[in-house]
Write an enzyme that holds these catalytic residues in place. Structure first.
Site, PDB file in Angstrom:
ATOM      1  N   ASP B 256       0.750  -1.364   0.044  1.00 39.37           N
ATOM      2  CA  ASP B 256       0.020  -0.016  -0.080  1.00 39.37           C
ATOM      3  C   ASP B 256       0.943   1.259   0.085  1.00 39.37           C
ATOM      4  O   ASP B 256       1.822   1.262  -0.541  1.00 39.37           O
ATOM      5  CB  ASP B 256      -0.867  -0.100   1.066  1.00 39.37           C
ATOM      6  N   ASP B 278       8.470   1.720   6.219  1.00 40.27           N
ATOM      7  CA  ASP B 278       7.725   2.052   7.449  1.00 40.27           C
ATOM      8  C   ASP B 278       7.314   3.227   7.832  1.00 40.27           C
ATOM      9  O   ASP B 278       7.118   3.673   8.942  1.00 40.27           O
ATOM     10  CB  ASP B 278       8.979   1.656   8.357  1.00 40.27           C
ATOM     11  N   ASP B 280       4.357   6.429   6.287  1.00 39.10           N
ATOM     12  CA  ASP B 280       3.084   6.539   5.607  1.00 39.10           C
ATOM     13  C   ASP B 280       2.652   8.100   5.448  1.00 39.10           C
ATOM     14  O   ASP B 280       2.254   8.398   6.600  1.00 39.10           O
ATOM     15  CB  ASP B 280       2.307   5.600   6.068  1.00 39.10           C
ATOM     16  N   HIS B 284      -3.461   5.655   3.858  1.00 43.44           N
ATOM     17  CA  HIS B 284      -4.215   4.625   3.497  1.00 43.44           C
ATOM     18  C   HIS B 284      -3.663   3.220   3.950  1.00 43.44           C
ATOM     19  O   HIS B 284      -4.360   2.365   4.531  1.00 43.44           O
ATOM     20  CB  HIS B 284      -4.557   4.712   2.069  1.00 43.44           C
ATOM     21  N   VAL B 295      -3.109  -3.828  17.405  1.00 48.05           N
ATOM     22  CA  VAL B 295      -2.876  -4.736  18.763  1.00 48.05           C
ATOM     23  C   VAL B 295      -4.222  -4.656  19.669  1.00 48.05           C
ATOM     24  O   VAL B 295      -4.818  -3.498  19.922  1.00 48.05           O
ATOM     25  CB  VAL B 295      -1.640  -4.057  19.602  1.00 48.05           C
ATOM     26  N   ASN B 382     -14.110   0.385  -6.305  1.00 44.24           N
ATOM     27  CA  ASN B 382     -15.109   1.264  -6.067  1.00 44.24           C
ATOM     28  C   ASN B 382     -15.884   1.939  -7.021  1.00 44.24           C
ATOM     29  O   ASN B 382     -16.560   3.014  -7.082  1.00 44.24           O
ATOM     30  CB  ASN B 382     -14.309   2.480  -5.227  1.00 44.24           C
ATOM     31  N   SER B 447     -11.228  -0.853  -0.190  1.00 38.92           N
ATOM     32  CA  SER B 447      -9.795  -1.046   0.459  1.00 38.92           C
ATOM     33  C   SER B 447      -9.902  -1.434   1.940  1.00 38.92           C
ATOM     34  O   SER B 447      -8.977  -2.120   2.703  1.00 38.92           O
ATOM     35  CB  SER B 447      -9.207   0.304   0.465  1.00 38.92           C
TER      36      SER B 447
END
Lengths: 71, 503
Positions: B256, B278, B280, B284, B295, B382, B447
């Site tokens: 992603d 690692d 973003d 998304h 978690v 979509n 998504s």
């Protein structure tokens, strides 16, 4: 291809700007300048389909805008 | 007021008045036949007609009927006192029925007493198909599924039973729904699916079965309607109470926009492939990672399907630049990398227009992932049309996920998966999950539905490491819930049921 479209905000995958023509066809612009990112704005564009374009939006036909005129 | 309640009151009044006027034959003659007629109807209802009442309850009725009438008869010398007491008794019985206290007539269960996952049970006539429910399901938004899971349905009529899940918004129309179902041709019988519980006090720390009192302490659960739709409470309870332990730590890859590896609700289950994946900027990928494997029970943010961090770990491969789209080549390279790194599940909430060439290339990549032991799960898209028009949604060998809204209807934007080999559904509207910098927000799209399935697949792989794509799909279909638009979306996954079936 020449298209008359309206800029719309699509609230999917975090939200993005899309184009919709008067027949309801949806286009995902790959290179829409931020200054045209206004809901309701009418545009006349020359565009070509983006051949190898994958997105998280998964919405509309991906198009690359070649020319643009605000109506 | 139930009709059998009226009969009971009629019986009670007739008997009482017959006793009152036992010395006055010209009046008594009316109440004797009246009592006998009503009493026979009442008995027939309990002994001959199909009924959910038991004999003990019938004995209680008879005790009230005769006991009450004879007690009233003590006052037969004072007709005013007698008639006042009779009136009070009739009024009291009527109130007990209309108030739905279930003490005497008990036919009308309130929605609170019903199983929130399957408020009604219906039996179809032999040979009838559940499709006959679709029109009403669409009207009221309820979903249905086989009530009983049978290994040999040909040996039992239980396969004619279906459990109906009525959405909360439609519960105040429960009576109307019941009436319409009863009138439906092909419906043999209908029952309210009451929760039967022993009368025992709960300790202060006891956990209620309502999803509004979740088993876990993650505060964001209150904003996660999917928590209820996927019955995560039941899943966590099952894993906890039966001490179900993973056979391996399954690895879920999110291909992603990257994942914020330092997110407070992800880092405990995150395993890095390389630092470049690692972070973003867009959000998304972090949102999807939280849906798949946040978690749980850490007092922070949201919850996922895993009770502890030894079931799965989540990894990211960033296939999108800071903004905009990406290429097929980059996606396929990421799939191959994930496979080489030991992916159990490759989750891809992405897509683009289909073509023969693209199909072929993706198919090869999927085959490679499968050979390396991975399952590929992708978003349906979509566009609101047939998912066959986009890839990788329509590629052979992938599980494709459509999106449902909180009413468990197909989300208006979701593509349809009925023509694909492996189509499933999961929640995909207003999904609350993780965002970069330890934030949380809602997003919508197929998504969001995809990582719910990825998380469930991760759980299944943790429990059964050799599970193939086909086996996993068949398990999720068999245990899934059929919804009103299930023809187009595929069944809604039910992780708890899948884990039970896996045992």
């Amino acid at each position: 291809m020449k298209l008359i479209v309206t800029v719309i905000h699509v609230p999917l995958s975090g939200g993005f700007w899309g184009l919709k023509d008067d027949q309801g066809q949806e286009y995902l612009p790959t290179n829409l300048d931020q200054k045209y990112a206004k809901a309701g704005l009418r545009l006349e564009i020359m565009a070509k389909e983006a051949e190898d374009y994958f997105s998280v939006q998964m919405w509309g036909t991906p198009v690359e805008i070649l020319e643009l005129k605000v109506l | 007021m139930s009709w059998i309640g009226l009969i009971f009151i009629w019986t009670f009044a007739s008997l009482s008045l017959w006793l009152l006027f036992k010395e006055e034959a010209h009046i008594r003659k009316y109440f004797g036949p009246s009592f006998i007629a009503s009493f026979l109807i009442f008995l027939a209802y309990h002994l001959v007609l199909p009924s959910t009442f038991g004999y003990i309850r019938l004995a209680v009725y008879l005790f009230i009927l005769f006991g009450g009438a004879f007690v009233l008869n003590i006052f037969s010398n004072n007709k005013i006192a007698f008639l006042s007491l009779l009136g009070a008794s009739v009024f009291g019985l009527y109130q007990l029925d209309v108030q739905g206290l279930n003490l005497f007539f008990g036919q009308k269960a309130t929605a609170e007493n019903l199983d929130p996952q399957s408020e009604l049970l219906i039996e179809l006539e032999e040979g009838q198909r559940p499709k006959l429910l679709d029109k009403l399901a669409a009207k009221y938004g309820f979903s249905y599924e086989p009530a009983f899971k049978l290994q040999n349905p040909e040996q039992s009529d239980l396969d004619d039973f279906y459990a109906l899940n009525i959405p909360e918004a439609a519960l105040d129309q429960l009576s109307e729904i019941e009436e319409e179902l009863k009138a439906l041709q092909g419906v043999e019988s209908l029952e309210e699916n009451e929760i039967l519980q022993l009368w025992e006090p709960q300790s202060a720390g006891a956990i209620g079965r309502s999803p509004k009192q979740p088993l876990l302490n993650d505060p964001g659960i209150a904003k996660m309607w999917a928590y209820e739709a996927l019955n995560y409470n039941g899943l966590h309870r099952l894993l906890q109470e039966e001490g179900i332990r993973p056979k391996k730590k399954a690895r879920i890859f999110i291909l992603d926009t990257g994942v914020d590896a330092k997110h407070e609700d992800i880092k405990g289950q995150y395993r890095s492939v390389a630092s470049e994946h690692d972070t973003d900027v867009q959000g998304h990928g972090t949102h999807c990672a939280g849906i798949a494997a946040a978690v749980s029970n850490n007092g922070k943010g949201v919850a996922s399907a895993f009770p502890s961090s030894d079931f799965v770990e989540v990894s990211s491969i960033q296939v999108f630049p800071r903004s905009g789209g990406t290429t097929q080549r980059r996606i396929i390279n990421a799939m191959l990398l994930a496979a080489d790194k030991g992916a159990d599940v490759v989750s891809m909430s992405l897509g683009g227009p289909s073509s023969d060439d693209r199909q072929k290339a993706y198919e090869e990549a999927v085959r490679y992932v499968n050979k390396k032991g991975g399952i590929v799960v992708v978003a349906a898209g979509n566009n609101g049309f047939d998912a066959r028009r986009i890839v990788p949604a329509s590629v052979n060998g992938v599980i494709t996920v459509s999106a449902l809204d909180p009413q468990l209807r197909k989300a208006s934007f979701s593509n349809e998966v009925q023509h694909l080999n492996y189509g499933l559904a999961a929640p995909g509207v207003d999904i609350y999950s993780t965002m970069p910098n330890s934030k949380y927000d809602k997003m919508s799209g197929t998504s969001m539905a995809t990582p719910y399935v990825a998380g469930t697949l991760g759980l299944l792989r943790a429990l059964h490491p050799q599970l193939t794509t086909k086996e996993a799909y068949e398990l999720l279909v068999k245990t899934g819930k059929q919804t009103a638009d299930g023809q187009k979306t595929g069944p809604l996954i039910q992780p708890m049921q899948a884990v039970k079936a896996l045992k």
